[in-house]
Design an enzyme around this catalytic site. Structure first.
Site, PDB file in Angstrom:
ATOM      1  N   LEU A  43       0.986  -1.649  -0.271  1.00 36.78           N
ATOM      2  CA  LEU A  43      -0.077   0.135  -0.003  1.00 36.78           C
ATOM      3  C   LEU A  43       0.633   1.301   0.079  1.00 36.78           C
ATOM      4  O   LEU A  43       1.834   1.207   0.618  1.00 36.78           O
ATOM      5  CB  LEU A  43      -0.814   0.198   0.938  1.00 36.78           C
ATOM      6  CG  LEU A  43      -2.262  -0.812   1.733  1.00 36.78           C
ATOM      7  CD1 LEU A  43      -3.269  -0.932   2.758  1.00 36.78           C
ATOM      8  CD2 LEU A  43      -3.084  -0.158   0.467  1.00 36.78           C
ATOM      9  N   ASP A  44       0.911   1.967  -0.540  1.00 36.39           N
ATOM     10  CA  ASP A  44       1.380   2.830  -0.736  1.00 36.39           C
ATOM     11  C   ASP A  44       1.221   4.071   0.487  1.00 36.39           C
ATOM     12  O   ASP A  44       0.326   3.377   1.358  1.00 36.39           O
ATOM     13  CB  ASP A  44       0.742   4.414  -2.223  1.00 36.39           C
ATOM     14  CG  ASP A  44       0.496   4.109  -3.338  1.00 36.39           C
ATOM     15  OD1 ASP A  44       1.531   3.077  -3.344  1.00 36.39           O
ATOM     16  OD2 ASP A  44       0.130   3.832  -3.638  1.00 36.39           O
ATOM     17  N   LEU A  45       2.507   5.250   0.500  1.00 38.29           N
ATOM     18  CA  LEU A  45       2.130   5.574   2.052  1.00 38.29           C
ATOM     19  C   LEU A  45       0.854   6.398   2.022  1.00 38.29           C
ATOM     20  O   LEU A  45       1.413   6.628   3.658  1.00 38.29           O
ATOM     21  CB  LEU A  45       4.251   6.681   1.835  1.00 38.29           C
ATOM     22  CG  LEU A  45       4.289   7.496   3.054  1.00 38.29           C
ATOM     23  CD1 LEU A  45       4.583   6.696   3.655  1.00 38.29           C
ATOM     24  CD2 LEU A  45       4.830   8.514   2.520  1.00 38.29           C
TER      25      LEU A  45
END
Length: 179
Positions: A43-45
């Protein structure tokens, strides 16, 4: 086999170490105290929600590899009011720079009862927003954000709610539980 369901907060890296030269950012090591488990996917930041971790490489591959077409559902707050035409485009598949996406399940939903995000999503009086439930069966880099942008509705908040039959139900941000 260990399988951990983790509700990744906004701003947490999906890895156990931060190798950047800048200020240290929160990582999975700040939340997950189980040895030998690794994320099955990413999952992206700036995304939140369900992240699965396991100590079994075969399970990790089955969860993360798009060839298995495991459905991943997201609650997505977007800028603007998405029309039926926009939803139909998502359901058909949209053209991105790296090609057409597979068809997605897409519907408008009422604003979900989620935890507050820190920092909060920017609010603009003159620009409405709405929520979508989007389910995809592939996992390109920043795919959901690129799909909503392709139909003219940038993503403001992105929460992965489920992967296959596993959901975030009852798991608070920063918490985990065994499946």
């Amino acid at each position: 086999m260990t399988l951990v369901l983790f509700n990744k907060p906004y701003g947490v890296l999906c890895q156990f170490t931060d190798e950047s030269a800048g200020p240290k950012r929160p990582t999975l090591a700040d939340f997950i105290k189980m040895p030998e488990v690794y994320p099955a996917g990413r999952l992206d930041l700036d995304s939140e929600g369900l992240l699965l971790l396991t100590d079994d490489g075969r399970v990790q591959a089955r969860i993360a590899d798009p060839k298995f077409k495991l459905p991943k559902s997201y609650l997505v707050q977007v800028e603007g009011e998405v029309t039926e035409t926009g939803l139909a485009a998502l359901r058909h598949g949209v053209r991105l720079k790296d090609g057409m996406t597979r068809p997605a399940e897409a519907e408008r939903i009422a604003a979900p009862a989620l935890w507050p995000r820190d920092p909060p999503v920017r609010f603009r009086k003159t620009v409405p927003d709405c929520w979508l439930r989007l389910t995809i069966r592939e996992g390109r880099n920043r795919q959901v954000r690129r799909m909503t942008a392709a139909i003219g509705h940038p993503t403001l908040r992105l929460v992965r709610w489920s992967i296959g039959d596993w959901t975030l139900d009852g798991i608070k941000p920063g918490e985990c539980r065994l499946a």
